[in-house]
Every structure is written in C-alpha cells, then in structure tokens.
Design a protein around this motif. Sequence first.
Motif, PDB file in Angstrom:
ATOM      1  N   SER A  41       2.595  -0.661  -5.999  1.00 45.54           N
ATOM      2  CA  SER A  41       1.936   0.072  -7.078  1.00 45.54           C
ATOM      3  C   SER A  41       0.979   1.107  -6.495  1.00 45.54           C
ATOM      4  O   SER A  41       0.919   1.318  -5.288  1.00 45.54           O
ATOM      5  CB  SER A  41       1.156  -0.907  -7.958  1.00 45.54           C
ATOM      6  OG  SER A  41       0.003  -1.377  -7.278  1.00 45.54           O
ATOM      7  N   SER A  42       0.202   1.738  -7.372  1.00 42.09           N
ATOM      8  CA  SER A  42      -0.770   2.733  -6.922  1.00 42.09           C
ATOM      9  C   SER A  42      -2.175   2.153  -6.781  1.00 42.09           C
ATOM     10  O   SER A  42      -3.120   2.894  -6.500  1.00 42.09           O
ATOM     11  CB  SER A  42      -0.796   3.916  -7.904  1.00 42.09           C
ATOM     12  OG  SER A  42       0.459   4.577  -7.923  1.00 42.09           O
ATOM     13  N   ALA A  43      -2.329   0.858  -6.954  1.00 42.89           N
ATOM     14  CA  ALA A  43      -3.642   0.216  -6.841  1.00 42.89           C
ATOM     15  C   ALA A  43      -4.063   0.154  -5.374  1.00 42.89           C
ATOM     16  O   ALA A  43      -3.344  -0.393  -4.535  1.00 42.89           O
ATOM     17  CB  ALA A  43      -3.600  -1.189  -7.427  1.00 42.89           C
ATOM     18  N   LEU A  44      -5.227   0.720  -5.068  1.00 41.70           N
ATOM     19  CA  LEU A  44      -5.676   0.789  -3.684  1.00 41.70           C
ATOM     20  C   LEU A  44      -5.984  -0.596  -3.118  1.00 41.70           C
ATOM     21  O   LEU A  44      -6.480  -1.472  -3.830  1.00 41.70           O
ATOM     22  CB  LEU A  44      -6.928   1.661  -3.572  1.00 41.70           C
ATOM     23  CG  LEU A  44      -6.747   3.159  -3.852  1.00 41.70           C
ATOM     24  CD1 LEU A  44      -8.086   3.877  -3.736  1.00 41.70           C
ATOM     25  CD2 LEU A  44      -5.732   3.775  -2.899  1.00 41.70           C
ATOM     26  N   THR A  45      -5.692  -0.759  -1.838  1.00 46.59           N
ATOM     27  CA  THR A  45      -6.045  -1.993  -1.150  1.00 46.59           C
ATOM     28  C   THR A  45      -7.569  -2.086  -1.055  1.00 46.59           C
ATOM     29  O   THR A  45      -8.259  -1.056  -1.083  1.00 46.59           O
ATOM     30  CB  THR A  45      -5.411  -2.012   0.260  1.00 46.59           C
ATOM     31  OG1 THR A  45      -5.586  -3.276   0.842  1.00 46.59           O
ATOM     32  CG2 THR A  45      -6.046  -0.974   1.151  1.00 46.59           C
ATOM     33  N   ILE A  88      -5.482   7.003   2.722  1.00 51.46           N
ATOM     34  CA  ILE A  88      -5.741   5.782   1.966  1.00 51.46           C
ATOM     35  C   ILE A  88      -4.408   5.233   1.469  1.00 51.46           C
ATOM     36  O   ILE A  88      -3.406   5.953   1.426  1.00 51.46           O
ATOM     37  CB  ILE A  88      -6.706   6.029   0.780  1.00 51.46           C
ATOM     38  CG1 ILE A  88      -6.164   7.112  -0.151  1.00 51.46           C
ATOM     39  CG2 ILE A  88      -8.091   6.420   1.294  1.00 51.46           C
ATOM     40  CD1 ILE A  88      -7.019   7.342  -1.395  1.00 51.46           C
ATOM     41  N   TYR A  89      -4.386   3.957   1.096  1.00 51.27           N
ATOM     42  CA  TYR A  89      -3.105   3.336   0.804  1.00 51.27           C
ATOM     43  C   TYR A  89      -3.263   2.201  -0.199  1.00 51.27           C
ATOM     44  O   TYR A  89      -4.371   1.695  -0.437  1.00 51.27           O
ATOM     45  CB  TYR A  89      -2.458   2.811   2.094  1.00 51.27           C
ATOM     46  CG  TYR A  89      -3.381   1.979   2.952  1.00 51.27           C
ATOM     47  CD1 TYR A  89      -3.383   0.589   2.888  1.00 51.27           C
ATOM     48  CD2 TYR A  89      -4.275   2.587   3.832  1.00 51.27           C
ATOM     49  CE1 TYR A  89      -4.236  -0.173   3.671  1.00 51.27           C
ATOM     50  CE2 TYR A  89      -5.134   1.832   4.624  1.00 51.27           C
ATOM     51  CZ  TYR A  89      -5.110   0.460   4.542  1.00 51.27           C
ATOM     52  OH  TYR A  89      -5.963  -0.285   5.316  1.00 51.27           O
ATOM     53  N   SER A  90      -2.149   1.819  -0.787  1.00 49.96           N
ATOM     54  CA  SER A  90      -2.139   0.822  -1.856  1.00 49.96           C
ATOM     55  C   SER A  90      -1.997  -0.584  -1.297  1.00 49.96           C
ATOM     56  O   SER A  90      -1.615  -0.790  -0.142  1.00 49.96           O
ATOM     57  CB  SER A  90      -0.997   1.102  -2.834  1.00 49.96           C
ATOM     58  OG  SER A  90       0.262   0.920  -2.193  1.00 49.96           O
ATOM     59  N   ALA A  91      -2.284  -1.546  -2.159  1.00 49.71           N
ATOM     60  CA  ALA A  91      -2.173  -2.954  -1.776  1.00 49.71           C
ATOM     61  C   ALA A  91      -0.738  -3.438  -1.819  1.00 49.71           C
ATOM     62  O   ALA A  91      -0.386  -4.437  -1.178  1.00 49.71           O
ATOM     63  CB  ALA A  91      -3.036  -3.814  -2.698  1.00 49.71           C
ATOM     64  N   ASP A  92       0.110  -2.729  -2.572  1.00 53.38           N
ATOM     65  CA  ASP A  92       1.510  -3.124  -2.722  1.00 53.38           C
ATOM     66  C   ASP A  92       2.304  -1.898  -3.156  1.00 53.38           C
ATOM     67  O   ASP A  92       1.885  -0.766  -2.894  1.00 53.38           O
ATOM     68  CB  ASP A  92       1.643  -4.269  -3.738  1.00 53.38           C
ATOM     69  CG  ASP A  92       0.876  -4.002  -5.025  1.00 53.38           C
ATOM     70  OD1 ASP A  92       0.809  -2.823  -5.456  1.00 53.38           O
ATOM     71  OD2 ASP A  92       0.320  -4.954  -5.612  1.00 53.38           O
ATOM     72  N   VAL A 146       6.008 -10.647   3.743  1.00 53.68           N
ATOM     73  CA  VAL A 146       4.834 -11.531   3.796  1.00 53.68           C
ATOM     74  C   VAL A 146       3.651 -10.918   4.536  1.00 53.68           C
ATOM     75  O   VAL A 146       2.603 -11.546   4.658  1.00 53.68           O
ATOM     76  CB  VAL A 146       5.202 -12.873   4.446  1.00 53.68           C
ATOM     77  CG1 VAL A 146       6.327 -13.553   3.677  1.00 53.68           C
ATOM     78  CG2 VAL A 146       5.600 -12.692   5.921  1.00 53.68           C
ATOM     79  N   VAL A 147       3.788  -9.698   5.026  1.00 57.54           N
ATOM     80  CA  VAL A 147       2.734  -9.061   5.814  1.00 57.54           C
ATOM     81  C   VAL A 147       1.734  -8.376   4.881  1.00 57.54           C
ATOM     82  O   VAL A 147       2.106  -7.816   3.851  1.00 57.54           O
ATOM     83  CB  VAL A 147       3.349  -8.042   6.792  1.00 57.54           C
ATOM     84  CG1 VAL A 147       2.288  -7.302   7.573  1.00 57.54           C
ATOM     85  CG2 VAL A 147       4.288  -8.752   7.748  1.00 57.54           C
ATOM     86  N   SER A 148       0.465  -8.421   5.236  1.00 60.04           N
ATOM     87  CA  SER A 148      -0.580  -7.810   4.412  1.00 60.04           C
ATOM     88  C   SER A 148      -0.452  -6.289   4.411  1.00 60.04           C
ATOM     89  O   SER A 148       0.167  -5.686   5.302  1.00 60.04           O
ATOM     90  CB  SER A 148      -1.967  -8.197   4.923  1.00 60.04           C
ATOM     91  OG  SER A 148      -2.261  -7.524   6.134  1.00 60.04           O
ATOM     92  N   ALA A 149      -1.068  -5.655   3.426  1.00 60.79           N
ATOM     93  CA  ALA A 149      -1.054  -4.197   3.329  1.00 60.79           C
ATOM     94  C   ALA A 149      -1.698  -3.564   4.550  1.00 60.79           C
ATOM     95  O   ALA A 149      -1.214  -2.553   5.081  1.00 60.79           O
ATOM     96  CB  ALA A 149      -1.775  -3.757   2.054  1.00 60.79           C
ATOM     97  N   VAL A 150      -2.793  -4.148   5.018  1.00 58.65           N
ATOM     98  CA  VAL A 150      -3.487  -3.609   6.186  1.00 58.65           C
ATOM     99  C   VAL A 150      -2.617  -3.729   7.431  1.00 58.65           C
ATOM    100  O   VAL A 150      -2.536  -2.796   8.242  1.00 58.65           O
ATOM    101  CB  VAL A 150      -4.839  -4.318   6.394  1.00 58.65           C
ATOM    102  CG1 VAL A 150      -5.451  -3.950   7.744  1.00 58.65           C
ATOM    103  CG2 VAL A 150      -5.800  -3.952   5.265  1.00 58.65           C
ATOM    104  N   ASP A 151      -1.928  -4.850   7.596  1.00 59.65           N
ATOM    105  CA  ASP A 151      -1.073  -5.019   8.773  1.00 59.65           C
ATOM    106  C   ASP A 151       0.132  -4.083   8.733  1.00 59.65           C
ATOM    107  O   ASP A 151       0.569  -3.581   9.779  1.00 59.65           O
ATOM    108  CB  ASP A 151      -0.624  -6.470   8.904  1.00 59.65           C
ATOM    109  CG  ASP A 151      -1.695  -7.352   9.526  1.00 59.65           C
ATOM    110  OD1 ASP A 151      -2.500  -6.843  10.324  1.00 59.65           O
ATOM    111  OD2 ASP A 151      -1.738  -8.555   9.206  1.00 59.65           O
TER     112      ASP A 151
END
Length: 349
Positions: free
Chosen positions: A165-169, A159-163, A69-74
């Motif tokens: 997948s490879s889609a950036l946050t 840099i990093y993804s939102a989940d 449940v934690v966000s990508a940034v966290d």
Amino acid sequence: MQLRPGIRVVLRYRDGESATDALGTVEDVTDDTVTVRTKRGSTVVQRDAILLAHEVPPAPVRTGLPHEVVSAVDLRRISAAAWLPPESTWLHSDNVRAEAEGATDFVQTGWLLRSEPAAPSKRANSTLPLDDPGMPAAQALDAVENWYTSRDARPMVQIYSADASSALTPACAELGPLLRERGYEAMPPTLLLAGATREAAAGATRAADAALPGLTIEVSDSPSADYLAALGYPADHEGHEAFRRLLTSAEQVQFLTAWAHHPDGSRSPVSACRLVEVSRWAVVTNLVTQPALRRRGAGRAIVRAAIATAAGRGVRSFLAEVESDNTASIALFESLGAAVAQRAWFARR
C-alpha cells in the motif's frame, strides 16, 4: 565469505571441547574477533575458532514464503546494498560524536547518505532512512541538507511504504510530513516486486537453461561496453567511469547478456541485466533489451537466466525495482511470480 558489519550470519565455532552456533547480525569485525548480535545479546567469537560461516537472509517478521516474511526496512536495506556508491555514510548521533572526537569507528545504522554526482542516479544520490538516527527527525534532516549542500547537490530523500500500500513504514512516518513542510516534492513511485526464485526459474539452475532458441547467454563479472552504452553511458560519456563504479560496487555482482548469432559468424547483444546477491537474496537491476527486439521474450529470458543463476547457488528469493509507469517491466516480473511488496518515493527540494 567476507565478514562485515551489517550482514546476518550463522557462525559455527569452537567453544571449549565442543562446537556451538551464533546466529545474528555482525556488529563488529577486527583482525582477531567477530562480534555477532544474537537474541541473547552480543557474542564475541575469536576468528581462529570459527569453523564455518554462512550469510543468511534477514530475520522473518511474519509467517509465509521466504520472500514474504522480510520486514519493509530489511527489503529496503537489501535493495540499497545492491546499489551503493563509494561515497556513502551513516547519519547517527554516535557517529556525529565519534567524528567530533576524531574517531573513525562508526556504527552502521541510522540514515544512509549516498552520493555519486558524476552519475545522476536517484538511488545513488539520496538519503535512505533505515533506523533511528539517535536524534529528532528535524535535526537529522538538517544534517542531511548540510551534507548535500556541502557537495553542491540538492538534498533528496527516499521514503517507502510498510507494504504494497501507500502507508509509510514507521521509519518514514514522521519524515513524510516534515519533507512536505520544507518544500520537498515527491516523484512518481517506484515499485519493489519480490518473488520466489524457484517459481521464476521454473526448474532452471543455470543461465544457459533459460536461453531462447537461437540465443546464447553469457555471465560475466564486469559490464561490457555494449551494456554501458545501452544504459546511456558509452565510453565517451563524462559519467562513464562513475556509472561503471556504481554497477560494480556490490560485493557479489554479475552481468548477463543474451547474444544473437548471425550467419556471417558475428553476434549482437539482444538483452542484458545485472544480478547482485545480497543477504541471500537475488536483486535484478538495469534490464535492457534492444528496442527492435522487445516483446519477443528476450527480456524475460535474461531475467529468468539471472534468477536461475541465483537459484543454482541456493538463493530462494529475488526482488526488482521498477518505475510505476513501466507497465511492460512490471508485467514481465509478475509473469515470473513476483508481486508488489513495497512502494518508494524520492523527494527532492
């Protein structure tokens, strides 16, 4: 516990004749007060009124198990806190203005700039975009490049993804194309795997509970000479002290070693890893196993021991970062119930 800006806490404190709670992120700490950013705004609490203080995990952004449940940034913030070199600073427009005015009260938000040139670690020598830097991305990247150039280092950005997948946050979406335009080259991805400590520990709550037959597991607050040598930094290595500083930089860090005992009374290290507790998460790093003893369960046992140690302290979630081509380590963490939660790339010019 040590109250410091950036951590999420719940404070129980005296408010007149009764007690009340403040849940949120610590914004500021002085000798007399602690300021917590809650859903209702900032709350200033007198230190002598605090009855109880507990660090809590980051706020959930979705439903699911605690590690889901934690966000990508966290997630990225937790990982970064486990590997933070002494020379780290926050790039934000407020800090730029404060520095120009000779002030030293900087905000801890924006882009995290990290440098430890004596230890060639990508994590310790790169910029991590976490929050809005208060300026256009191109201007922020200019500042990043100037900061590293002034240190005779090549600029590098993580840099990093939102989940999974490879889609950036969103924090990196604008930055990705800008890095390509400026000639940055992305390295192969690193996978962040997350899981539940209860599942991984399988009932164990102490490191000793996870030991294989014939092995003992020790927990220490400092890395051994054998461990540093196994990581490529023996005592005579020029980066030995710098790397040791990195390993011990976190506030709550321990080192676990599995030892084999021999008939002559001697012993030898079989596997070892580093455990850091950040925001009520267990972060497992720097796993090593003697080459001749790999694929016999020692690596899995020492990781399980680390997670069991954290579980015994009430920590519910764990994470680890593994290079995408390290199939053995990925399989190890997946066997403990972890799954890929995020991908990250280092880009260097």
